[in-house]
Motif scaffolding. Structure first.
Motif, PDB file in Angstrom:
ATOM      1  N   THR A 204      68.067  37.974  25.632  1.00 55.43           N
ATOM      2  CA  THR A 204      69.177  38.924  25.593  1.00 55.43           C
ATOM      3  C   THR A 204      68.879  40.051  24.618  1.00 55.43           C
ATOM      4  N   GLN A 205      69.617  41.163  24.775  1.00 53.99           N
ATOM      5  CA  GLN A 205      69.439  42.278  23.867  1.00 53.99           C
ATOM      6  C   GLN A 205      69.789  41.877  22.441  1.00 53.99           C
ATOM      7  N   ALA A 206      70.874  41.126  22.262  1.00 54.72           N
ATOM      8  CA  ALA A 206      71.282  40.736  20.918  1.00 54.72           C
ATOM      9  C   ALA A 206      70.200  39.924  20.220  1.00 54.72           C
ATOM     10  N   LYS A 207      69.613  38.981  20.950  1.00 55.55           N
ATOM     11  CA  LYS A 207      68.549  38.170  20.360  1.00 55.55           C
ATOM     12  C   LYS A 207      67.309  39.015  20.078  1.00 55.55           C
TER      13      LYS A 207
END
Length: 281
Positions: A204-207
């Motif tokens: 994911t982008q957050a990770k």
């Protein structure tokens, strides 16, 4: 001690104010959007690039010509430079350095051309190191070595929403191994030996951004004599600012600079790109 001129190209992401303050001449690349040709830093913006890419309008870049470089070298010589150090983006990503080298052979003063082996603000930091060495009284050899060391020791970490734009421009290097699964992963890339290569894959982008920040902090805290750090983005100011704020907190800094990449880099990375550069002092 001879006066030393310092030159870089517009991929270095130096603002006109910073370049003037540091005494660095910037030679622009050309950016082609559809059938129109623009000059980076003059009449094209990264926002124009992002809009064109989103609309599937063809975007490409063109290196400066040897004559472009020669004109700058001769201007600096006329202004009193007795030697010039010319610092540029990786020769494995662009023919810009080749043009500089060809021009150097015709210049009326000695010109040393440096391959920073980097791109973006990492090249800008290398040119800045050259300016610092010049101002400290180093000769042309010392100035060139300062720029070379900065490029070699820099770490550039990149997050991109998709590898498609790097693939189109032929700048993806070994990261091509990720193309097939690009839709399933969010790649973290880096620059190794002058090429864009894959570093890690996350879901994911957050990770991806969290990992980007952790890697940058790890690199920065290992710099025993300090470091320069900067965040760049294309069409993602809110995300980039949040990354910079978290980095500043983790590194104990008042702030971390945030800049939008220039049009020539933006043409190859695409909207959503976030990068962090760490250069030891």
């Amino acid at each position: 001690m001879p006066r030393i001129g310092i030159v870089t190209d517009s991929t270095s992401s130096l603002s006109p104010t910073d370049a003037e303050r540091e005494g660095i001449a910037v030679v622009p690349l050309q950016v082609i959007i559809g059938a129109e040709t623009y000059t980076e830093g003059v009449d094209v913006t990264a926002d124009m690039i992002a809009e064109a890419l989103a609309s599937f309008v063809p975007v490409s870049t063109s290196r400066p010509t040897p004559d472009d470089f020669l004109a700058v070298y001769e201007r600096l010589a006329a202004e009193g430079a007795e030697a010039i150090v010319s610092v540029h983006l990786s020769a494995k990503m662009s023919g810009t350095l080749d043009s500089a080298v060809l021009a150097s052979k015709q210049a009326s003063v000695p010109v040393t051309c440096i391959d920073s082996m980097q791109v973006g603000i990492a090249t800008g930091f290398a040119a800045g190191r050259a300016a610092t060495a010049r101002d400290a009284g180093e000769d042309a050899i010392g100035v060139a070595e300062a720029a070379q060391r900065a490029g070699e020791s820099s770490t550039v970490l990149l997050y991109v929403d998709t590898l498609e734009y790097l693939k189109r421009g032929g700048r993806v290097g070994a990261a091509a191994a990720l193309i097939g699964s690009a839709l399933a992963v969010k790649p973290i890339l880096t620059i190794t030996d002058g090429l864009v290569v894959p570093l890690e894959r996350v879901r994911t982008q957050a990770k991806a951004l969290a990992r980007l920040e952790a890697l940058a902090v790890e690199k920065a805290t290992a710099c025993e004599q300090g470091f320069d750090v900067g965040v760049q983005h294309l069409a993602s100011p809110t995300v980039a600012t949040a990354v910079a704020e978290r980095l500043a907190g983790a590194l104990g800094l008042e702030s971390v600079g945030v800049d939008e990449v220039g049009a020539s880099i933006g043409a190859h990375v695409g909207p959503g790109m976030i990068s962090v550069t760490v250069t030891p002092r």
